[in-house]
Design a protein around this motif. Structure first.
Motif, mmCIF file in Angstrom:
data_model
loop_
_atom_site.group_PDB
_atom_site.id
_atom_site.type_symbol
_atom_site.label_atom_id
_atom_site.label_comp_id
_atom_site.label_asym_id
_atom_site.label_seq_id
_atom_site.Cartn_x
_atom_site.Cartn_y
_atom_site.Cartn_z
ATOM 1 N N THR A 192 9.765 19.272 3.302
ATOM 2 C CA THR A 192 9.403 17.871 3.562
ATOM 3 C C THR A 192 8.636 17.751 4.869
ATOM 4 O OG1 THR A 192 11.373 17.078 2.369
ATOM 5 C CG2 THR A 192 10.314 15.536 3.878
ATOM 6 N N LEU A 193 9.086 18.495 5.884
ATOM 7 C CA LEU A 193 8.364 18.492 7.158
ATOM 8 C C LEU A 193 6.945 19.017 6.996
ATOM 9 C CD1 LEU A 193 10.933 19.679 9.870
ATOM 10 C CD2 LEU A 193 9.654 17.533 9.826
ATOM 11 N N LEU A 194 6.798 20.111 6.241
ATOM 12 C CA LEU A 194 5.460 20.667 6.018
ATOM 13 C C LEU A 194 4.577 19.672 5.266
ATOM 14 C CD1 LEU A 194 6.254 24.376 5.039
ATOM 15 C CD2 LEU A 194 5.863 23.378 7.296
ATOM 16 N N MET A 195 5.157 18.976 4.289
ATOM 17 C CA MET A 195 4.391 17.969 3.550
ATOM 18 C C MET A 195 3.953 16.839 4.479
ATOM 19 S SD MET A 195 5.704 15.349 0.574
ATOM 20 C CE MET A 195 6.770 14.558 1.789
ATOM 21 N N LEU A 196 4.871 16.366 5.327
ATOM 22 C CA LEU A 196 4.523 15.282 6.249
ATOM 23 C C LEU A 196 3.456 15.738 7.243
ATOM 24 C CD1 LEU A 196 8.095 13.837 6.949
ATOM 25 C CD2 LEU A 196 6.272 12.772 5.596
ATOM 26 N N ASP A 197 3.558 17.000 7.712
ATOM 27 C CA ASP A 197 2.528 17.525 8.614
ATOM 28 C C ASP A 197 1.155 17.484 7.953
ATOM 29 O OD1 ASP A 197 4.402 18.002 10.551
ATOM 30 O OD2 ASP A 197 4.614 20.139 10.121
ATOM 31 N N GLN A 245 -0.514 3.722 9.004
ATOM 32 C CA GLN A 245 0.054 4.710 8.085
ATOM 33 C C GLN A 245 0.406 5.993 8.836
ATOM 34 O OE1 GLN A 245 -2.329 5.114 4.580
ATOM 35 N NE2 GLN A 245 -0.918 6.570 3.601
ATOM 36 N N LYS A 246 -0.406 6.356 9.790
ATOM 37 C CA LYS A 246 -0.145 7.551 10.589
ATOM 38 C C LYS A 246 1.111 7.375 11.441
ATOM 39 C CE LYS A 246 -2.280 10.602 14.031
ATOM 40 N NZ LYS A 246 -3.508 10.862 14.853
ATOM 41 N N VAL A 247 1.271 6.187 12.020
ATOM 42 C CA VAL A 247 2.467 5.912 12.822
ATOM 43 C C VAL A 247 3.726 6.039 11.962
ATOM 44 C CG1 VAL A 247 3.719 4.118 14.096
ATOM 45 C CG2 VAL A 247 1.268 4.445 14.480
ATOM 46 N N ASP A 248 3.653 5.547 10.744
ATOM 47 C CA ASP A 248 4.806 5.621 9.834
ATOM 48 C C ASP A 248 5.131 7.075 9.476
ATOM 49 O OD1 ASP A 248 6.773 4.173 8.184
ATOM 50 O OD2 ASP A 248 5.664 5.029 6.504
ATOM 51 N N LEU A 249 4.107 7.878 9.250
ATOM 52 C CA LEU A 249 4.335 9.288 8.933
ATOM 53 C C LEU A 249 4.954 10.040 10.106
ATOM 54 C CD1 LEU A 249 1.042 10.147 6.980
ATOM 55 C CD2 LEU A 249 3.358 10.094 6.045
ATOM 56 N N LEU A 250 4.503 9.745 11.320
ATOM 57 C CA LEU A 250 5.069 10.392 12.497
ATOM 58 C C LEU A 250 6.538 10.012 12.683
ATOM 59 C CD1 LEU A 250 2.080 10.045 15.009
ATOM 60 C CD2 LEU A 250 2.844 12.109 13.814
ATOM 61 N N ARG A 251 6.870 8.771 12.334
ATOM 62 C CA ARG A 251 8.281 8.372 12.373
ATOM 63 C C ARG A 251 9.101 9.192 11.383
ATOM 64 N NH1 ARG A 251 11.070 5.736 8.898
ATOM 65 N NH2 ARG A 251 9.195 5.050 7.778
ATOM 66 N N GLN A 252 8.570 9.382 10.180
ATOM 67 C CA GLN A 252 9.275 10.169 9.175
ATOM 68 C C GLN A 252 9.437 11.622 9.611
ATOM 69 O OE1 GLN A 252 7.955 9.520 5.017
ATOM 70 N NE2 GLN A 252 6.802 7.758 5.781
#
Length: 477
Positions: A192-197, A245-252
């Motif tokens: 999941t971390l790799l996907m979010l990256d 959208q980028k801010v939300d991904l960094l939170r995740q």
């Protein structure tokens, strides 16, 4: 010498009781009660429990003998950083540490059940000082050692021991279940971390692209007559939307790192990891024959061991209908004998045998047997459901892998088309007034969604591999 006398008296008392019980034993054998039966696996629905991931109706006729679930976890998850995280989780996760302690506790209970076959020994020294009418005090003492032995002619102790053995096996199975869940949980969070990256990278690229579009439209609005300010405003809003959208991904990402840190037993911190594109997972997903699920899945096997434990509990409840035979012996070194003072002391030996046959126990024995049988039926239903659930999870993992692979291929083609569409739309906007700003923004938005979707599909494939490994009982090695 003294010990040999005690043993001889024990044997004499034991023989008397055994002779008295032989008729009951013979009757027991003739009536076929089977107090010494061993657990034998009953029939269970295991054929065709895995569905074919392609066919909509057929079950999967698996004939392969090597199950993907038998692979060691290091052979499935070959990323060295992921392996390090998994090992850290296996060493530090509190749930797994507690599961190991549960095994130790149940093992101690099994030791107690085994020691029940041996005589119990009690040493209870006593001393008395007495004086009558002011006379000189007399001192008496006794140093008795008592031994009591429960003769297990009717399998009560044996069935209790076997029940404890099944409980120990089931507890070890649940330890394996916890281990499997930890390995799968760490792998899923890592992927999941790799996907979010990767999604952050895509959004960052799109952020730059939308910024360029906004600046280009602003330039064209300032230098070309007829290019309205609404186009510039829409391009600016699209740019801010991508940033949000980028801010939300960094939170995740931060939340996922915290969850993974907790799972491996450390405080929340940055997780060292590889890249999404650099992952390599097995593609040959053999499931093994259906019956292997009974042995490979630790939770399924634990459910069967609970069934076996209930079987022996029924045997224990049945044995309570028969006599309880106890042989007790005492050896005491004392200076007291019939009130006379004997100095020095002498040995006093005794042995007693008793047989207790229950006749009326207020219905407790009968009710206990019925309850034990009902619990056995419940354990069987739980085991059967565990087998069907295992097949269901394998089926879902297989269809998830196949559908995600197919969808990822389609999204890859879609991304290639949309990338070309964005380039062509930008060129048309610069060279022709027929192309509006809405077409450019729409093309960029479609490309972003397609790229995010493609990464999600690839992640779903990874997750399907993890789920299948877990569903087939992986993590035992």
């Amino acid at each position: 010498m003294i010990i040999s006398k005690v043993i001889e008296r024990f044997k004499s008392a034991q023989l008397c009781i055994v002779h008295c019980a032989l008729c009951i034993v013979a009757a027991t054998l003739l009536t076929g009660c089977g107090l010494y039966n061993k657990y034998d696996r009953p029939e269970v629905k295991a054929d065709g429990i895995v569905r074919d991931p392609v066919s909509l109706t057929d079950t999967l006729a698996v004939t392969d003998t090597t199950s993907f679930g038998n692979m060691p976890w290091r052979s499935v998850f070959i990323d060295p950083q992921l392996q390090s995280l998994i090992q850290q989780g296996l060493d530090n996760n509190p749930d797994l540490l507690n599961a190991a302690l549960n095994v130790k506790m149940v093992n101690e209970a099994l030791k107690i059940a085994r020691l029940a076959f041996l005589p119990s020994l009690v040493f209870s020294p006593q001393g008395t000082i007495a004086s009558f009418d002011g006379s000189k005090a007399s001192q008496t003492y006794s140093l008795p050692v008592s031994a009591s032995w429960n003769v297990d002619l009717f399998g009560n102790l044996l069935s209790v021991k076997r029940s404890a053995q099944m409980q120990l096996i089931a507890t070890k199975d649940y330890q394996t279940v916890v281990k499997t869940n930890i390995i799968s949980g760490i792998a899923n969070l890592y992927y999941t971390l790799l996907m979010l990256d990767r999604q952050v990278e895509i959004v960052s690229d799109m952020e730059q692209l939308t910024k360029e579009t906004w600046e280009k439209m602003k330039f064209m609005h300032e230098n070309r007559i007829g290019y309205r300010s609404t186009a510039v405003q829409s391009a600016e809003a699209a740019y801010y939307s991508v940033q949000a959208q980028k801010v939300d991904l960094l939170r995740q990402v931060r939340e996922c790192e915290n969850s993974l840190s907790l799972l491996i037993g450390q405080q929340g911190q940055t997780i060292q990891r590889g890249t999404f594109a650099g992952q390599s997972l097995p593609t040959e997903l053999s499931t093994g024959v259906g019956i292997q699920l009974l042995n490979n899945r630790a939770d399924v096997h634990a459910a069967e061991m609970s069934l076996a434990q209930c079987f022996y509990d029924v045997e224990t409840a049945r044995s309570r209908f028969y006599p309880n035979i106890t042989v007790t012996g005492t050896a005491a070194f004392t200076n007291s004998a019939g009130g006379a003072i004997i100095n020095p002391g002498k040995w006093l030996l005794s042995a007693v045998g008793s047989l207790v046959q229950p006749i009326f126990q207020h219905g407790q024995i009968v009710a206990g047997l019925k309850v034990a049988k009902y619990q056995y039926e419940q354990a069987y239903n739980t085991w059967q459901n565990a087998v069907l659930k295992a097949g269901n999870e394998v089926s879902n993992a297989l269809v998830q892998y196949n559908s995600s692979a197919e969808k990822a291929e389609l999204d890859g083609k879609r991304v290639a088309v949309l990338k070309q569409n964005v380039e062509d739309t930008k060129k048309l906007m610069e060279s022709s007034s027929n192309t509006t700003y809405l077409e450019v923004i729409s093309a960029q938005s479609s490309l972003l969604n397609a790229e995010i979707s493609e990464v999600t599909d690839q992640f779903n494939k990874m997750q399907a591999v993890v789920n299948l490994y877990q569903a087939l009982g992986g993590g035992s090695k």
